[in-house]
Scaffold this motif. Structure first.
Motif, PDB file in Angstrom:
ATOM      1  N   LEU A 298      -4.147 -12.124 -73.571  1.00  0.00           N
ATOM      2  CA  LEU A 298      -3.020 -12.376 -72.669  1.00  0.00           C
ATOM      3  C   LEU A 298      -2.859 -13.868 -72.435  1.00  0.00           C
ATOM      4  O   LEU A 298      -1.735 -14.386 -72.405  1.00  0.00           O
ATOM      5  CB  LEU A 298      -3.217 -11.643 -71.341  1.00  0.00           C
ATOM      6  N   ALA A 299      -3.951 -14.570 -72.300  1.00  0.00           N
ATOM      7  CA  ALA A 299      -3.904 -16.026 -72.085  1.00  0.00           C
ATOM      8  C   ALA A 299      -3.173 -16.707 -73.245  1.00  0.00           C
ATOM      9  O   ALA A 299      -2.321 -17.574 -73.026  1.00  0.00           O
ATOM     10  CB  ALA A 299      -5.314 -16.588 -71.942  1.00  0.00           C
ATOM     11  N   ARG A 300      -3.499 -16.313 -74.468  1.00  0.00           N
ATOM     12  CA  ARG A 300      -2.822 -16.889 -75.646  1.00  0.00           C
ATOM     13  C   ARG A 300      -1.329 -16.562 -75.633  1.00  0.00           C
ATOM     14  O   ARG A 300      -0.490 -17.407 -75.938  1.00  0.00           O
ATOM     15  CB  ARG A 300      -3.454 -16.369 -76.938  1.00  0.00           C
ATOM     16  N   ARG A 301      -1.000 -15.323 -75.253  1.00  0.00           N
ATOM     17  CA  ARG A 301       0.401 -14.910 -75.199  1.00  0.00           C
ATOM     18  C   ARG A 301       1.156 -15.726 -74.157  1.00  0.00           C
ATOM     19  O   ARG A 301       2.278 -16.163 -74.402  1.00  0.00           O
ATOM     20  CB  ARG A 301       0.442 -13.417 -74.885  1.00  0.00           C
TER      21      ARG A 301
ATOM     22  N   ASP B  31       1.602 -19.304 -75.548  1.00  0.00           N
ATOM     23  CA  ASP B  31       2.590 -19.330 -76.627  1.00  0.00           C
ATOM     24  C   ASP B  31       4.011 -19.183 -76.086  1.00  0.00           C
ATOM     25  O   ASP B  31       4.923 -19.895 -76.518  1.00  0.00           O
ATOM     26  CB  ASP B  31       2.302 -18.227 -77.649  1.00  0.00           C
ATOM     27  N   GLN B  32       4.200 -18.275 -75.138  1.00  0.00           N
ATOM     28  CA  GLN B  32       5.540 -18.064 -74.572  1.00  0.00           C
ATOM     29  C   GLN B  32       5.969 -19.280 -73.766  1.00  0.00           C
ATOM     30  O   GLN B  32       7.123 -19.706 -73.840  1.00  0.00           O
ATOM     31  CB  GLN B  32       5.571 -16.795 -73.717  1.00  0.00           C
ATOM     32  N   ARG B  33       5.053 -19.840 -72.988  1.00  0.00           N
ATOM     33  CA  ARG B  33       5.385 -21.032 -72.188  1.00  0.00           C
ATOM     34  C   ARG B  33       5.805 -22.178 -73.103  1.00  0.00           C
ATOM     35  O   ARG B  33       6.813 -22.849 -72.853  1.00  0.00           O
ATOM     36  CB  ARG B  33       4.177 -21.449 -71.336  1.00  0.00           C
TER      37      ARG B  33
ATOM     38  N   SER C 110      -6.347 -19.572 -69.147  1.00  0.00           N
ATOM     39  CA  SER C 110      -7.729 -19.687 -69.614  1.00  0.00           C
ATOM     40  C   SER C 110      -8.379 -18.316 -69.761  1.00  0.00           C
ATOM     41  O   SER C 110      -9.526 -18.210 -70.197  1.00  0.00           O
ATOM     42  CB  SER C 110      -8.556 -20.517 -68.624  1.00  0.00           C
ATOM     43  N   GLY C 111      -7.664 -17.275 -69.334  1.00  0.00           N
ATOM     44  CA  GLY C 111      -8.200 -15.923 -69.400  1.00  0.00           C
ATOM     45  C   GLY C 111      -9.162 -15.608 -68.278  1.00  0.00           C
ATOM     46  O   GLY C 111      -9.939 -14.660 -68.370  1.00  0.00           O
ATOM     47  N   LEU C 112      -9.109 -16.389 -67.206  1.00  0.00           N
ATOM     48  CA  LEU C 112     -10.056 -16.232 -66.102  1.00  0.00           C
ATOM     49  C   LEU C 112      -9.359 -15.922 -64.787  1.00  0.00           C
ATOM     50  O   LEU C 112      -8.222 -16.327 -64.567  1.00  0.00           O
ATOM     51  CB  LEU C 112     -10.867 -17.519 -65.920  1.00  0.00           C
TER      52      LEU C 112
ATOM     53  N   VAL D 287       2.617  -8.210 -72.995  1.00  0.00           N
ATOM     54  CA  VAL D 287       1.491  -7.283 -73.127  1.00  0.00           C
ATOM     55  C   VAL D 287       1.538  -6.346 -74.332  1.00  0.00           C
ATOM     56  O   VAL D 287       0.492  -5.863 -74.762  1.00  0.00           O
ATOM     57  CB  VAL D 287       1.294  -6.437 -71.839  1.00  0.00           C
ATOM     58  N   ASP D 288       2.722  -6.098 -74.891  1.00  0.00           N
ATOM     59  CA  ASP D 288       2.797  -5.190 -76.029  1.00  0.00           C
ATOM     60  C   ASP D 288       1.958  -5.682 -77.192  1.00  0.00           C
ATOM     61  O   ASP D 288       1.987  -6.871 -77.544  1.00  0.00           O
ATOM     62  CB  ASP D 288       4.239  -5.004 -76.511  1.00  0.00           C
ATOM     63  N   GLY D 289       1.219  -4.786 -77.756  1.00  0.00           N
ATOM     64  CA  GLY D 289       0.458  -5.099 -78.948  1.00  0.00           C
ATOM     65  C   GLY D 289      -0.786  -5.933 -78.740  1.00  0.00           C
ATOM     66  O   GLY D 289      -1.386  -6.365 -79.705  1.00  0.00           O
ATOM     67  N   LEU D 290      -1.165  -6.186 -77.496  1.00  0.00           N
ATOM     68  CA  LEU D 290      -2.403  -6.930 -77.275  1.00  0.00           C
ATOM     69  C   LEU D 290      -3.547  -6.111 -77.848  1.00  0.00           C
ATOM     70  O   LEU D 290      -3.702  -4.933 -77.561  1.00  0.00           O
ATOM     71  CB  LEU D 290      -2.662  -7.189 -75.791  1.00  0.00           C
TER      72      LEU D 290
END
Length: 87
Positions: free
Chosen positions: A15-18, A21-23, A49-51, A82-85
């Protein structure tokens, strides 16, 4: 103290990467994205950061309302985040 599963950590990082990337795709800084979502800059940085907590290194698990605010701020749908995570 609960221990999160490796899957929770991997999903939080996906999710953090998504989010990042979107931002970047819409040309926002972390500060501007946070402002548009109604979050503090620190909270937004943690999500990217995923935290959820730096000291405890707990994986992010944002509320649905937070995901809605993030999607609005990043000009996308929650499903885009969230789709496809996958882990």
């Amino acid at each position: 103290m609960t221990r999160e599963s490796p899957i929770e950590t991997q999903l939080a990082l996906a999710l953090a990467r998504r989010l990042r990337d979107q931002r970047e795709a819409v040309g926002l800084t972390q500060e501007k994205a946070a402002e548009r979502a109604g979050l503090s800059r620190n909270h937004y940085q943690l999500l990217e950061s995923g935290l959820s907590d730096r000291a405890k290194k707990a994986p992010a698990n944002p509320r649905l309302s937070t995901l809605l605010d993030l999607a609005h701020a990043l000009d996308c749908k929650v499903s885009d985040l969230v789709d496809g995570l996958r882990v």
